[in-house]
Scaffold this active site. Sequence first.
Site, PDB file in Angstrom:
ATOM      1  N   ASP A  43     -64.150   5.667 -16.587  1.00  0.00           N
ATOM      2  CA  ASP A  43     -63.851   4.307 -17.029  1.00  0.00           C
ATOM      3  C   ASP A  43     -64.574   4.094 -18.351  1.00  0.00           C
ATOM      4  O   ASP A  43     -65.722   4.534 -18.515  1.00  0.00           O
ATOM      5  CB  ASP A  43     -64.337   3.289 -15.990  1.00  0.00           C
ATOM      6  CG  ASP A  43     -63.564   1.987 -16.094  1.00  0.00           C
ATOM      7  OD1 ASP A  43     -62.862   1.627 -15.136  1.00  0.00           O
ATOM      8  OD2 ASP A  43     -63.653   1.328 -17.154  1.00  0.00           O
TER       9      ASP A  43
ATOM     10  N   LYS B  55     -70.044  -0.452 -15.898  1.00  0.00           N
ATOM     11  CA  LYS B  55     -69.403  -0.243 -14.597  1.00  0.00           C
ATOM     12  C   LYS B  55     -69.681   1.175 -14.094  1.00  0.00           C
ATOM     13  O   LYS B  55     -69.992   1.387 -12.919  1.00  0.00           O
ATOM     14  CB  LYS B  55     -67.897  -0.445 -14.776  1.00  0.00           C
ATOM     15  CG  LYS B  55     -67.141  -0.692 -13.498  1.00  0.00           C
ATOM     16  CD  LYS B  55     -65.711  -1.015 -13.862  1.00  0.00           C
ATOM     17  CE  LYS B  55     -64.859  -1.296 -12.650  1.00  0.00           C
ATOM     18  NZ  LYS B  55     -63.450  -1.422 -13.002  1.00  0.00           N
TER      19      LYS B  55
ATOM     20  N   THR C 274     -48.786   0.674 -12.202  1.00  0.00           N
ATOM     21  CA  THR C 274     -47.393   0.230 -12.092  1.00  0.00           C
ATOM     22  C   THR C 274     -46.859   0.013 -13.498  1.00  0.00           C
ATOM     23  O   THR C 274     -47.333  -0.873 -14.210  1.00  0.00           O
ATOM     24  CB  THR C 274     -47.325  -1.067 -11.272  1.00  0.00           C
ATOM     25  OG1 THR C 274     -47.946  -0.808 -10.019  1.00  0.00           O
ATOM     26  CG2 THR C 274     -45.893  -1.493 -11.051  1.00  0.00           C
TER      27      THR C 274
ATOM     28  N   ASN D 234     -42.042  -3.563  -3.874  1.00  0.00           N
ATOM     29  CA  ASN D 234     -42.778  -4.827  -3.976  1.00  0.00           C
ATOM     30  C   ASN D 234     -41.836  -6.027  -4.022  1.00  0.00           C
ATOM     31  O   ASN D 234     -42.102  -7.067  -3.424  1.00  0.00           O
ATOM     32  CB  ASN D 234     -43.698  -4.816  -5.202  1.00  0.00           C
ATOM     33  CG  ASN D 234     -45.074  -4.257  -4.862  1.00  0.00           C
ATOM     34  OD1 ASN D 234     -45.324  -3.886  -3.715  1.00  0.00           O
ATOM     35  ND2 ASN D 234     -45.957  -4.179  -5.839  1.00  0.00           N
TER      36      ASN D 234
ATOM     37  N   CYS E  14     -49.963  -8.266  -7.653  1.00  0.00           N
ATOM     38  CA  CYS E  14     -48.833  -7.322  -7.646  1.00  0.00           C
ATOM     39  C   CYS E  14     -47.461  -7.980  -7.562  1.00  0.00           C
ATOM     40  O   CYS E  14     -46.605  -7.733  -8.403  1.00  0.00           O
ATOM     41  CB  CYS E  14     -49.009  -6.355  -6.485  1.00  0.00           C
ATOM     42  SG  CYS E  14     -50.593  -5.534  -6.529  1.00  0.00           S
TER      43      CYS E  14
ATOM     44  N   LYS F 183     -55.756 -13.219  -0.231  1.00  0.00           N
ATOM     45  CA  LYS F 183     -55.491 -12.844   1.158  1.00  0.00           C
ATOM     46  C   LYS F 183     -56.825 -12.461   1.793  1.00  0.00           C
ATOM     47  O   LYS F 183     -57.814 -12.273   1.073  1.00  0.00           O
ATOM     48  CB  LYS F 183     -54.489 -11.706   1.240  1.00  0.00           C
ATOM     49  CG  LYS F 183     -54.972 -10.412   0.613  1.00  0.00           C
ATOM     50  CD  LYS F 183     -53.895  -9.379   0.697  1.00  0.00           C
ATOM     51  CE  LYS F 183     -54.395  -8.111   1.313  1.00  0.00           C
ATOM     52  NZ  LYS F 183     -53.428  -7.061   1.398  1.00  0.00           N
TER      53      LYS F 183
HETATM   54  C1  UGA Z   1     -48.897  -5.373  -2.243  1.00  0.00           C
HETATM   55  C2  UGA Z   1     -48.044  -4.412  -1.412  1.00  0.00           C
HETATM   56  O1  UGA Z   1     -48.055  -4.822  -0.044  1.00  0.00           O
HETATM   57  C3  UGA Z   1     -48.568  -2.985  -1.525  1.00  0.00           C
HETATM   58  O2  UGA Z   1     -47.713  -2.096  -0.827  1.00  0.00           O
HETATM   59  C4  UGA Z   1     -48.615  -2.584  -3.008  1.00  0.00           C
HETATM   60  O3  UGA Z   1     -49.154  -1.296  -3.196  1.00  0.00           O
HETATM   61  C5  UGA Z   1     -49.488  -3.578  -3.763  1.00  0.00           C
HETATM   62  O4  UGA Z   1     -48.938  -4.905  -3.602  1.00  0.00           O
HETATM   63  C6  UGA Z   1     -49.504  -3.199  -5.225  1.00  0.00           C
HETATM   64  O5  UGA Z   1     -48.444  -3.162  -5.850  1.00  0.00           O
HETATM   65  O6  UGA Z   1     -50.564  -2.854  -5.738  1.00  0.00           O
HETATM   66  P1  UGA Z   1     -51.254  -6.598  -1.910  1.00  0.00           P
HETATM   67  O7  UGA Z   1     -50.821  -7.445  -3.074  1.00  0.00           O
HETATM   68  O8  UGA Z   1     -52.598  -5.975  -1.916  1.00  0.00           O
HETATM   69  O9  UGA Z   1     -50.213  -5.394  -1.698  1.00  0.00           O
HETATM   70  O10 UGA Z   1     -51.202  -7.512  -0.610  1.00  0.00           O
HETATM   71  P2  UGA Z   1     -50.130  -7.856   0.518  1.00  0.00           P
HETATM   72  O11 UGA Z   1     -50.712  -7.566   1.830  1.00  0.00           O
HETATM   73  O12 UGA Z   1     -48.801  -7.277   0.231  1.00  0.00           O
HETATM   74  O13 UGA Z   1     -50.046  -9.451   0.372  1.00  0.00           O
HETATM   75  C7  UGA Z   1     -49.520 -10.067  -0.807  1.00  0.00           C
HETATM   76  C8  UGA Z   1     -49.414 -11.552  -0.601  1.00  0.00           C
HETATM   77  O14 UGA Z   1     -48.377 -11.873   0.321  1.00  0.00           O
HETATM   78  C9  UGA Z   1     -50.685 -12.217  -0.045  1.00  0.00           C
HETATM   79  O15 UGA Z   1     -50.943 -13.414  -0.750  1.00  0.00           O
HETATM   80  C10 UGA Z   1     -50.335 -12.503   1.402  1.00  0.00           C
HETATM   81  O16 UGA Z   1     -51.042 -13.605   1.911  1.00  0.00           O
HETATM   82  C11 UGA Z   1     -48.857 -12.803   1.284  1.00  0.00           C
HETATM   83  N1  UGA Z   1     -48.101 -12.580   2.539  1.00  0.00           N
HETATM   84  C12 UGA Z   1     -48.050 -11.346   3.086  1.00  0.00           C
HETATM   85  C13 UGA Z   1     -47.428 -13.645   3.128  1.00  0.00           C
HETATM   86  O17 UGA Z   1     -47.443 -14.775   2.634  1.00  0.00           O
HETATM   87  N2  UGA Z   1     -46.713 -13.408   4.275  1.00  0.00           N
HETATM   88  C14 UGA Z   1     -46.632 -12.181   4.844  1.00  0.00           C
HETATM   89  O18 UGA Z   1     -45.945 -12.034   5.871  1.00  0.00           O
HETATM   90  C15 UGA Z   1     -47.325 -11.125   4.244  1.00  0.00           C
END
Ligand code: UGA
Length: 452
Positions: free
Chosen positions: A30, A35, A120, A230, A282, A342
């Site tokens: 990095d 860091k 990405t 995504n 994401c 989350k």
């Molecule tokens: C997401 C994808 O799930 C991963 O597969 C991907 O690698 C990642 O983006 C990325 O591109 O780096 P992430 O953003 O870490 O992962 O978190 P998620 O668990 O997908 O949640 C995303 C958002 O959706 C959160 O705010 C969560 O609260 C919300 N969510 C999730 C809902 O509102 N309802 C659901 O049923 C699930």
Amino acid sequence: MRVAIIGTGYVGLTTGACLAFIGHTVSCLDTDEPKIRALKSGQIPIYEPDLEDLLEDARPNLTFTSSYAEAIPGAEVVFIAVGTPPTPSGAPNLEYLSQAARCIGQHINGDFTVVVNKSTVPIGSGNWVGSLLRESSEHRTDGVIPDFAVASNPEFLREGTALHDSLYPDRIVIGADEQRALEVLYSLYRPIVDQTFQAPTFLPRPESMFAVPLVSTDLASAELIKYAANAFLALKISFVNEIGHLAECVGANISEVARGIGLDSRIGPRFLNAGIGWGGSCFGKDTAALIATAGEYGLHMPIVEAAKIINSRQRDRVVEKLLRELKILKGRTIGLLGLAFKPNTDDLREAPAIEIAQKLIDRGVRVKAHDPIALERFESEHRSMGVHLCTSPLEVADGCDALVLVTEWNDYRDLDWDLVAKKMRNAFVLDGRHALDADKLSRAGIHYVTIS
Ligand code: UGA
């Protein structure tokens, strides 16, 4: 194998830790020197469950550096895992990616090296990175003629469960236009594909875990798979939120509806939790980038666009519900339970809590908030918003006219709701995640409402 990883953010650090853990020799680079110093001394710049333990176990195979000259020569695989933050147009900022590619081009040696895009990136970036590498290696004065191929290896890890998702993935996608690059990546991932590594004690292998499907494809397809996955997950959530809105009108229970549709194996039960919608770095960025890429080809993506509109409508509905309950918002005190986008992360990027807090502040509300992990980060990144941060949920509840559950941390499910009700000026809870026990709250005399 010898691996170099450029970028020690969520993706780079997790990937580095996992590859070192399964036996590869990994150098994490990095350009942020403080860091790297912190990582060398065992400090971890992000909150991710079990990462500290995994880094400890992987330490014999792991080094940290800020020097390309140290990390790159001799590496068989170089991952680029730098940030690609969104620009105002929705297209990602590729400055860090281009810088990394140029520096790699200066330092790879004559042995075959696979340069992998883990960030990405817009579709077509693989070719672009290839041309940057060629361009920068042509300007070398040491006479070395590098031999390399560019590949794409999108990641699908979720923050909060990143290590589990990396060691026990649903699939691994590798894309390259040269067969020998695919073969190198297959060797790299073989212990994960075949699940032959010894599982860490703190992250046991799921019983249902067998060999991991490997999708081996061309560059452009691998790049599109990432965006399509995504976008689909984001629209699945927006779909359930749209149905939830209708459910509320007709008196149906969205959690039951989601269960009823999710049991159809063609639909599946996950990512059907209705509520205030998705946040994080994401979904917003990738849906915007997909729309921007389609725009370059004169295409509209109405389904993805609608998913975004519905997601932002969910935030407005929080304010509408509070307005309906409290009639006047100006001068009220409203508490937010949860700030991170989350649970199990301290990441605040595009966190719904920030948008909701701002909407309330704009209407003259005094906003209080608590989060089990993200308070410190909120204080350093969003102090100017004027949110009053509290060190416990009860402190938030004290004197509040309403509480909004924004992030479904487990800590909030088991609160002493009788005590919460006593502390509040008006015992009203808006559950933005369908996470709380309605009966328990009602028994405590709390007027309990969900957002669907
Ligand atoms: C997401 C994808 O799930 C991963 O597969 C991907 O690698 C990642 O983006 C990325 O591109 O780096 P992430 O953003 O870490 O992962 O978190 P998620 O668990 O997908 O949640 C995303 C958002 O959706 C959160 O705010 C969560 O609260 C919300 N969510 C999730 C809902 O509102 N309802 C659901 O049923 C699930």
